[in-house]
Design an enzyme around this catalytic site. Structure first.
Site, PDB file in Angstrom:
ATOM      1  N   TYR A 152     -32.270 -19.979 -50.476  1.00 46.37           N
ATOM      2  CA  TYR A 152     -33.747 -19.116 -50.677  1.00 46.37           C
ATOM      3  C   TYR A 152     -33.287 -17.998 -51.594  1.00 46.37           C
ATOM      4  O   TYR A 152     -32.388 -17.084 -50.970  1.00 46.37           O
ATOM      5  CB  TYR A 152     -34.355 -18.921 -49.444  1.00 46.37           C
ATOM      6  CG  TYR A 152     -35.515 -18.125 -49.605  1.00 46.37           C
ATOM      7  CD1 TYR A 152     -36.848 -18.516 -49.887  1.00 46.37           C
ATOM      8  CD2 TYR A 152     -35.465 -16.452 -49.262  1.00 46.37           C
ATOM      9  CE1 TYR A 152     -37.756 -17.762 -50.495  1.00 46.37           C
ATOM     10  CE2 TYR A 152     -36.490 -15.715 -49.323  1.00 46.37           C
ATOM     11  CZ  TYR A 152     -37.714 -16.426 -49.838  1.00 46.37           C
ATOM     12  OH  TYR A 152     -38.707 -15.551 -49.995  1.00 46.37           O
ATOM     13  N   ARG A 190     -44.136 -33.647 -69.029  1.00 45.65           N
ATOM     14  CA  ARG A 190     -45.695 -33.834 -69.683  1.00 45.65           C
ATOM     15  C   ARG A 190     -45.987 -32.538 -70.363  1.00 45.65           C
ATOM     16  O   ARG A 190     -45.338 -31.614 -70.022  1.00 45.65           O
ATOM     17  CB  ARG A 190     -46.447 -33.959 -68.115  1.00 45.65           C
ATOM     18  CG  ARG A 190     -46.441 -33.002 -67.158  1.00 45.65           C
ATOM     19  CD  ARG A 190     -47.309 -32.892 -66.212  1.00 45.65           C
ATOM     20  NE  ARG A 190     -46.724 -32.246 -64.944  1.00 45.65           N
ATOM     21  CZ  ARG A 190     -46.667 -30.981 -64.814  1.00 45.65           C
ATOM     22  NH1 ARG A 190     -47.196 -30.101 -65.200  1.00 45.65           N
ATOM     23  NH2 ARG A 190     -46.087 -30.601 -63.497  1.00 45.65           N
TER      24      ARG A 190
END
Lengths: 452, 175
Positions: free
Chosen positions: A202, A293
């Site tokens: 993290y 995309r």
């Protein structure tokens, strides 16, 4: 190949955006509509609307075979999938090929290679592009425990088949890992049909930086610089800007170069985005994932580069070389996008579908609105809640911010709750204005003070 | 209690028409119907329908005169200028509409043909998946609205059917 009639397999603002680009290019359009979208703006703007099924997306916009049958039956020669729905489904790209239709997007192979986040990480590592320190696949909670201990808590548990902010869980302490692992594994299997998980360190003070790329079938790949999408809530983007206020010229060159190398390595065709996590402490970036995309936030790149990405998508899908070279792409000014959603910021961003009674968007120099809404239209409960993308362009960040403040103050929407007041709050916040933000900032700081 | 159907209404109408009484009062559960003969004809339009709980009118039915006209119109070429009152069979999915089980075979149904509710009336094909479509209503095919081999959309009307109840009444009237 020639594209003369495009079948738009999407709804809302992106359907309208694609129809508009086709209109400019002299291309006919047919739009797929569910029974809930028969009266929508895209249905009226397209040359023809074809009703593909009932309102629920699973029985309409998500049916590959129906989309293909509708495209063939209406004489289209190409399909544009927009974003969401079937945009990153390799089986749609394949079905297009099998039926002699042009898929306006990457190849099925491109989508598959990048859809598996573990494979994508491995590829990036081999290319010498840093990845966030993390594990290979972890099959059991014991393996997860070991990997997490080695990396140091907190860690993220991610689904190999996830992406777009879906399938991510934070684990703060070793005793929690078993429970979160089991939960994540079950959820990944249910959501993606693939329960594989891996673990990542993290990074507490991170920005989300992504690079727009586009490639043609001749093998040219160019980048259109970066977007900064650090303002997120639950890994969903809310406000984006270009260029990133924290990129130096040197970092920008390196991150854009990394993006092009990844895309080139898999012979990527059409528009795509390579996402990176930028560690503000270490001033280092790490490859995160690739989205195969056109993205929601593509307009801010268009505003600063002057390139129409949707038209360029159609151009390269038709087999033509890119109409621009890398040297042609220059960034001018600054652009910001606020996602105006039908959600109630006061009620934990609960969706707020319903009828829009009043719709009066702002106007002015440097303001762009991509939206399918109008006074009297209904926001159905079946789909995502995006009402409009409010985009401003200014000569610099300050100018773009000023225009956005004005635009938000003059956007009248009634009948449904929207995220406009939340954006107004952000646009007045000193931390945002001075660039002291990260991907946790909205959740850690803003949500607590908002409404007080 | 079964909801009252159009067929039931015709039966009730028939009952009073053939009787020597001018008035009829009918109670079925919560449904109350008062019928009065005016001159020689009875019609639901002239009668008073009261449903205490639902307060919904019984199936609206045109008066017999008009139905006779409809029946005649069916036999003529310029039929169905008024398509109201006919029941549509709609496409349950998008796909290619086929009237016959295979090329060259006779069509499942032709205009004017009587059909039962579970008769197959056509096929809708989606990418080599053939879905048979049942009539869902019994009666007579009044009109074929879709073209063989062409794409039909979700909920597009494929056929118009004159329902069996209407048909019986019409035939009885014209007989």
């Amino acid at each position: 190949m020639k594209v003369a009639r495009v079948f738009v397999a999407n709804r809302g603002e992106i359907a309208l955006r694609i129809i508009g680009a086709c209109r400019d290019l002299g291309i006919e359009t047919i739009v797929a509509v569910s029974a809930a979208d028969r009266e929508s703006k895209p249905a009226k703007a397209a040359g023809r609307a074809v009703c593909i099924g009932p309102p629920q997306a699973i029985h309409s916009y998500l049916k590959v075979q129906t989309i293909i049958a509708a495209a063939l039956g209406s004489g289209a020669d190409a399909i544009h999938p927009g974003y969401g729905f079937l945009a990153e489904r390799p089986d749609l790209a394949e079905a297009c090929e099998e039926n002699g239709l042009i898929f306006i997007g990457p190849t099925a192979d491109n989508i598959r290679k990048m859809g598996d986040k573990l494979l994508a990480r491995e590829m990036s590592r081999k290319l010498g592009i840093p990845i966030i320190p993390g594990s290979e696949m972890v099959a059991t909670s014991d393996e997860a425990q070991k990997a997490a201990t080695k990396l140091g808590f907190p860690v993220l548990i991610k689904a190999a088949a996830g992406g777009g902010g879906k399938g991510i869980k934070t684990v703060n302490a070793p005793e929690k890992i078993k429970e979160v692992f089991e939960e994540a594994s079950g959820e990944a299997l249910a959501a993606f049909g693939d329960g594989r998980l891996f673990i990542e360190r993290y990074i507490p003070d991170a920005r989300h930086i992504e690079v727009q790329i586009i490639g043609d079938r001749q093998g040219h790949i160019i980048h259109l610089f970066e977007r900064d999408c650090s303002l997120q809530r639950r890994y969903q983007k809310m406000l984006e800007e270009a260029p990133s206020p924290v990129m130096t010229a040197e970092l920008r060159e390196r991150i854009c170069d990394a993006a092009v190398r990844i895309a080139a390595h898999i012979g990527y065709e059409n528009a795509g985005t390579i996402e990176f996590v930028f560690d503000q402490d270490q001033k280092r970036f790490y490859f995160l994932e690739m989205n195969t995309r056109i993205q929601v936030e593509h307009p801010i790149t268009e505003m600063v580069t002057g390139v129409d990405l949707v038209k360029e998508q159609i151009n390269v899908a038709a087999g033509n070389p890119l109409s621009i070279s890398q040297a042609d792409v220059k960034v001018s000014g600054h652009s910001i996008e606020c996602r105006i959603n039908a959600e109630s910021p006061d009620r934990n961003f609960h969706p707020s579908p319903g009828r829009i009674d009043a719709w009066d968007p702002p106007e002015g120099e440097g303001i762009r609105i991509d939206s399918h809404c109008y006074a009297g239209c209904v926001v159905p409960p079946y789909y995502d809640s995006l009402l409009a993308k409010l985009v401003t362009w200014g000569t610099d960040r300050f100018d773009a911010v000023k225009k956005m403040q004005y635009a938000l103050d003059h956007f009248t929407i009634s009948g449904v709750d929207t995220t406009v007041p939340f954006h107004q709050h952000i646009l007045k916040n000193k931390d945002y204005l001075e660039g002291r933000i990260n991907t946790r900032w909205i959740e850690d700081t803003v949500l607590g003070e908002y409404g007080k | 209690m079964e909801p009252i159907t159009q067929e039931d209404v015709f039966l009730i109408l028939k009952l009073i028409e053939e009787s020597k009484y001018d008035e009829m009062h009918l109670e079925i559960g919560d449904l109350k119907i008062d019928l009065k003969k005016q001159g020689n004809r009875a019609s639901v339009a002239d009668s008073k329908c009261v449903s205490e709980k639902t307060a919904k009118p019984v199936v609206p039915v045109p008066p017999p005169e008009k139905m006779k006209k409809d029946k005649r119109a069916l036999d003529t070429a310029d039929a169905l200028t008024d398509e109201s009152g006919l029941i549509p069979i709609k496409a349950s999915l998008l796909g290619t509409f086929y009237r016959a089980p295979k090329p060259g075979a006779p069509a499942f149904v032709e205009a004017g043909q009587n059909i039962a509710a579970d008769d197959t009336v056509c096929i809708i094909e989606v990418m080599k998946l053939f879905n048979t479509v049942k009539a869902g209503v019994s009666g007579r095919i009044a009109k074929i609205c879709a073209k063989d081999g062409e794409m039909v959309e979700f909920q597009q009307t494929l056929f118009l059917v004159q329902e069996a109840g209407d048909l019986d009444e019409g035939m009885r009237k014209s007989a």
